[in-house]
Design a protein around this motif. Structure first.
Motif, PDB file in Angstrom:
ATOM      1  N   GLY A  18       0.777  -1.227   0.000  1.00 34.95           N
ATOM      2  CA  GLY A  18       0.000   0.000   0.000  1.00 34.95           C
ATOM      3  C   GLY A  18       0.809   1.279   0.000  1.00 34.95           C
ATOM      4  N   PHE A  19       2.132   1.176  -0.093  1.00 36.09           N
ATOM      5  CA  PHE A  19       2.947   2.377  -0.196  1.00 36.09           C
ATOM      6  C   PHE A  19       2.760   2.963  -1.596  1.00 36.09           C
ATOM      7  N   ARG A  20       2.841   4.271  -1.703  1.00 37.30           N
ATOM      8  CA  ARG A  20       2.630   4.967  -2.978  1.00 37.30           C
ATOM      9  C   ARG A  20       3.930   5.586  -3.474  1.00 37.30           C
ATOM     10  N   ASP A  21       3.944   5.920  -4.762  1.00 34.53           N
ATOM     11  CA  ASP A  21       5.090   6.613  -5.375  1.00 34.53           C
ATOM     12  C   ASP A  21       6.410   5.884  -5.080  1.00 34.53           C
ATOM     13  N   VAL A  22       6.394   4.577  -5.153  1.00 30.73           N
ATOM     14  CA  VAL A  22       7.549   3.756  -4.769  1.00 30.73           C
ATOM     15  C   VAL A  22       8.631   3.826  -5.846  1.00 30.73           C
ATOM     16  N   LYS A  23       9.852   4.129  -5.391  1.00 32.51           N
ATOM     17  CA  LYS A  23      11.019   4.150  -6.274  1.00 32.51           C
ATOM     18  C   LYS A  23      12.176   3.488  -5.535  1.00 32.51           C
ATOM     19  N   THR A  24      12.902   2.621  -6.219  1.00 34.22           N
ATOM     20  CA  THR A  24      14.115   2.052  -5.637  1.00 34.22           C
ATOM     21  C   THR A  24      15.301   2.865  -6.142  1.00 34.22           C
ATOM     22  N   ILE A  25      16.348   2.915  -5.346  1.00 31.06           N
ATOM     23  CA  ILE A  25      17.525   3.716  -5.668  1.00 31.06           C
ATOM     24  C   ILE A  25      18.658   2.786  -6.101  1.00 31.06           C
ATOM     25  N   LEU A  26      18.948   2.807  -7.409  1.00 35.27           N
ATOM     26  CA  LEU A  26      19.974   1.952  -7.991  1.00 35.27           C
ATOM     27  C   LEU A  26      19.797   0.523  -7.472  1.00 35.27           C
ATOM     28  N   ALA A  27      20.872  -0.151  -7.113  1.00 32.25           N
ATOM     29  CA  ALA A  27      20.787  -1.501  -6.559  1.00 32.25           C
ATOM     30  C   ALA A  27      21.170  -1.465  -5.088  1.00 32.25           C
ATOM     31  N   SER A  28      20.804  -0.375  -4.404  1.00 31.88           N
ATOM     32  CA  SER A  28      21.249  -0.143  -3.036  1.00 31.88           C
ATOM     33  C   SER A  28      20.371  -0.794  -1.975  1.00 31.88           C
ATOM     34  N   GLY A  29      19.144  -1.153  -2.339  1.00 28.88           N
ATOM     35  CA  GLY A  29      18.187  -1.622  -1.341  1.00 28.88           C
ATOM     36  C   GLY A  29      17.417  -0.480  -0.707  1.00 28.88           C
ATOM     37  N   ASN A  30      17.750   0.748  -1.068  1.00 29.40           N
ATOM     38  CA  ASN A  30      17.025   1.911  -0.559  1.00 29.40           C
ATOM     39  C   ASN A  30      15.766   2.121  -1.378  1.00 29.40           C
ATOM     40  N   VAL A  31      14.695   2.488  -0.670  1.00 33.19           N
ATOM     41  CA  VAL A  31      13.397   2.697  -1.305  1.00 33.19           C
ATOM     42  C   VAL A  31      12.850   4.036  -0.843  1.00 33.19           C
ATOM     43  N   VAL A  32      12.352   4.816  -1.782  1.00 35.04           N
ATOM     44  CA  VAL A  32      11.685   6.077  -1.476  1.00 35.04           C
ATOM     45  C   VAL A  32      10.213   5.855  -1.782  1.00 35.04           C
ATOM     46  N   PHE A  33       9.346   6.298  -0.875  1.00 35.04           N
ATOM     47  CA  PHE A  33       7.915   6.080  -1.080  1.00 35.04           C
ATOM     48  C   PHE A  33       7.112   7.106  -0.302  1.00 35.04           C
ATOM     49  N   SER A  34       5.836   7.162  -0.604  1.00 36.92           N
ATOM     50  CA  SER A  34       4.885   7.978   0.151  1.00 36.92           C
ATOM     51  C   SER A  34       3.998   7.043   0.958  1.00 36.92           C
ATOM     52  N   ALA A  35       3.551   7.539   2.112  1.00 41.71           N
ATOM     53  CA  ALA A  35       2.657   6.739   2.957  1.00 41.71           C
ATOM     54  C   ALA A  35       1.830   7.681   3.817  1.00 41.71           C
ATOM     55  N   ARG A  36       0.709   7.182   4.278  1.00 40.15           N
ATOM     56  CA  ARG A  36      -0.084   7.958   5.230  1.00 40.15           C
ATOM     57  C   ARG A  36       0.726   8.138   6.506  1.00 40.15           C
TER      58      ARG A  36
END
Length: 134
Positions: A18-36
């Motif tokens: 249910g996370f929104r606007d999900v983007k992963t950063i290269l092959a780092s395992g880092n994830v940027v997302f939007s959430a309530r």
């Protein structure tokens, strides 16, 4: 067996949770997302549950609001070190404040680790032209 998740699979796991606007950063395992709005601990549990369900395993998850990351960048935790513009900078986030005081800075063959008091504890590392952990 590989220990890293494939970024497309990781992205799908976060989206399924249910996370929104999900983007992963290269092959780092880092994830940027939007959430309530929710506590960091709640979001960490939700992300780890999604990974367990979709990937068959979890990875330690540390949530930081984007504002905290911007504040960290604006604070320039490296300014006291007069680094070369090409010096590599690495920030390691800690999930919780350590029970005892960390013995920092640590220096080993060039790289230096130094405490960085952002809203949550972290450590900054920078290295030589050979890399941060040469």
């Amino acid at each position: 067996m590989p220990v890293n998740a494939k970024m497309p699979d990781l992205k799908k796991a976060f989206e399924a949770a249910g996370f929104r606007d999900v983007k992963t950063i290269l092959a780092s395992g880092n994830v940027v997302f939007s959430a309530r709005a929710a506590s960091e601990a709640s979001l960490e549990r939700r992300a780890e549950a999604a990974m367990a369900e979709r990937l068959g395993r979890t990875f330690l998850t540390i949530i930081r609001p984007i504002e905290a990351l911007r504040d960290l960048l604006e604070s320039d935790p490296y300014k006291a070190f007069r680094l070369e513009p090409t010096a590599k900078r690495v920030v390691t986030f800690l999930r919780r404040r350590p029970a005892s005081k960390l013995a920092l800075p640590v220096e080993f063959e060039g790289p230096v680790s130094s405490p960085c008091e952002a809203p949550k504890p972290s450590a900054s590392t920078f290295g030589t032209p050979r890399g941060p952990f040469s």
